[in-house]
Design an enzyme around this catalytic site. Structure first.
Site, PDB file in Angstrom:
ATOM      1  N   PHE A 170       0.852  -1.195   0.000  1.00  0.00           N
ATOM      2  CA  PHE A 170       0.000   0.000   0.000  1.00  0.00           C
ATOM      3  C   PHE A 170       0.883   1.239   0.000  1.00  0.00           C
ATOM      4  O   PHE A 170       1.718   1.425   0.897  1.00  0.00           O
ATOM      5  CB  PHE A 170      -0.907   0.015   1.238  1.00  0.00           C
ATOM      6  N   VAL A 172       2.709  -1.717   4.330  1.00  0.00           N
ATOM      7  CA  VAL A 172       2.320  -0.332   4.148  1.00  0.00           C
ATOM      8  C   VAL A 172       3.598   0.485   4.090  1.00  0.00           C
ATOM      9  O   VAL A 172       4.461   0.350   4.960  1.00  0.00           O
ATOM     10  CB  VAL A 172       1.454   0.140   5.346  1.00  0.00           C
ATOM     11  N   CYS A 173       3.745   1.307   3.046  1.00  0.00           N
ATOM     12  CA  CYS A 173       4.976   2.103   2.923  1.00  0.00           C
ATOM     13  C   CYS A 173       5.087   3.077   4.090  1.00  0.00           C
ATOM     14  O   CYS A 173       4.194   3.897   4.327  1.00  0.00           O
ATOM     15  CB  CYS A 173       5.005   2.884   1.613  1.00  0.00           C
ATOM     16  N   ILE A 174       6.202   3.006   4.784  1.00  0.00           N
ATOM     17  CA  ILE A 174       6.354   3.792   6.013  1.00  0.00           C
ATOM     18  C   ILE A 174       6.424   5.295   5.720  1.00  0.00           C
ATOM     19  O   ILE A 174       5.811   6.095   6.425  1.00  0.00           O
ATOM     20  CB  ILE A 174       7.577   3.298   6.825  1.00  0.00           C
ATOM     21  N   ALA A 222       3.001   6.543   4.780  1.00  0.00           N
ATOM     22  CA  ALA A 222       2.121   6.466   5.941  1.00  0.00           C
ATOM     23  C   ALA A 222       2.399   7.595   6.930  1.00  0.00           C
ATOM     24  O   ALA A 222       1.477   8.246   7.420  1.00  0.00           O
ATOM     25  CB  ALA A 222       2.270   5.108   6.619  1.00  0.00           C
TER      26      ALA A 222
END
Lengths: 140, 120
Positions: free
Chosen positions: A48, A86-88, A91
């Site tokens: 994501f 989830v891409c940090i 995010a």
């Protein structure tokens, strides 16, 4: 390479999602992922990115007569023991933090928990290399 | 052999984090030594517009990140000639050197050459 795979053989998919939880493309991504598993295929990773990170956000409250997509994703990933990343960086920019990041940046709210993992873009490239096909949803 | 990836970047540099985040995918791929190409298409061509003043719209300049592409080993850079012409972006004075300007037929062939494509 992927083009020569026979129809009916098992495919390894990497799925990238770029749109927010309320976007039609995010619903299509979940339908595709469900259909892929139902068809006996493998999902090597869900990644994501951009507004797609909102699909992993546990603090989304959906009206009762609408589909709660973050909840559906959570159940889908948990039930099938999938690798959901989830891409940090994406995010953090959008305030979608897990407990560890909330503490690191001294924010009062964490909204991402298991089964999701916050990690870097290397995980997207790694999934692309591992998969037969990368399928993207919600890009520009 | 590593699979190749073409990133098609379609957003203007000041339309939100989209262009920057698209570029980050490319830079990360370069850092991992993966075969990766970058095509500027539609509003994405504005990223290469010369003489931008990001500060005037309270934004961070994307061009420093674009200049990093060769350092990350990303040399396959392409620009859509039609998109640039439609938007008045002069292809003889781009903010980034070594960009190949392609017509529609060449772009179709380019996309065909890559194993995977991401459009952002």
């Amino acid at each position: 390479m992927a083009a020569v795979l026979l129809i009916g053989s098992v495919m390894k998919f990497a799925i990238a999602l770029f749109s927010a939880a309320h976007a039609p493309s995010s619903r299509r991504a979940l339908l595709f992922a469900q259909a892929a598993l139902a068809g006996g295929h493998e999902i090597v990773r869900l990644f994501f990115y951009q507004d797609g990170v909102y699909n992993a956000c546990a603090s989304v409250v959906t009206p009762q007569d609408e589909q709660d997509l973050p909840q559906q994703w959570r159940a889908f990933v948990s039930d099938n023991r999938l690798d959901g990343v989830v891409c940090i960086a994406a995010a953090l920019r959008r305030g979608v933090l897990n407990e560890e990041e909330a503490q690191r940046y001294q924010r009062s709210a964490a909204s991402v928990e298991a089964p999701w993992a916050l990690s870097g873009l290397g995980q997207l490239h790694d999934a692309i290399q591992d998969a037969d096909r990368l399928i993207c949803f919600g890009g520009a | 052999m590593a699979k190749s990836l073409l990133l098609i970047s379609r957003q203007a540099p000041w339309s939100g984090p989209g262009a920057r985040e698209a570029l980050d995918i490319v830079l990360a791929g370069g850092a991992f030594d993966l075969p990766i190409g970058l095509l500027f298409l539609d509003d994405g061509v504005f990223q290469l517009s010369a003489g931008q003043n990001a500060k005037a719209v309270q934004q961070k300049d994307l061009s420093a990140n674009l200049q990093a592409l060769p350092m990350f080993g990303v040399d396959d850079l392409f620009l859509c000639a039609d998109s640039a012409a439609e938007r008045g972006v002069a292809t003889d004075a781009l903010a980034l050197g070594e960009v190949k300007v392609l017509g529609a037929a060449d772009i179709a062939a380019l996309i065909d050459r890559y194993d995977q494509v991401i459009t952002l």
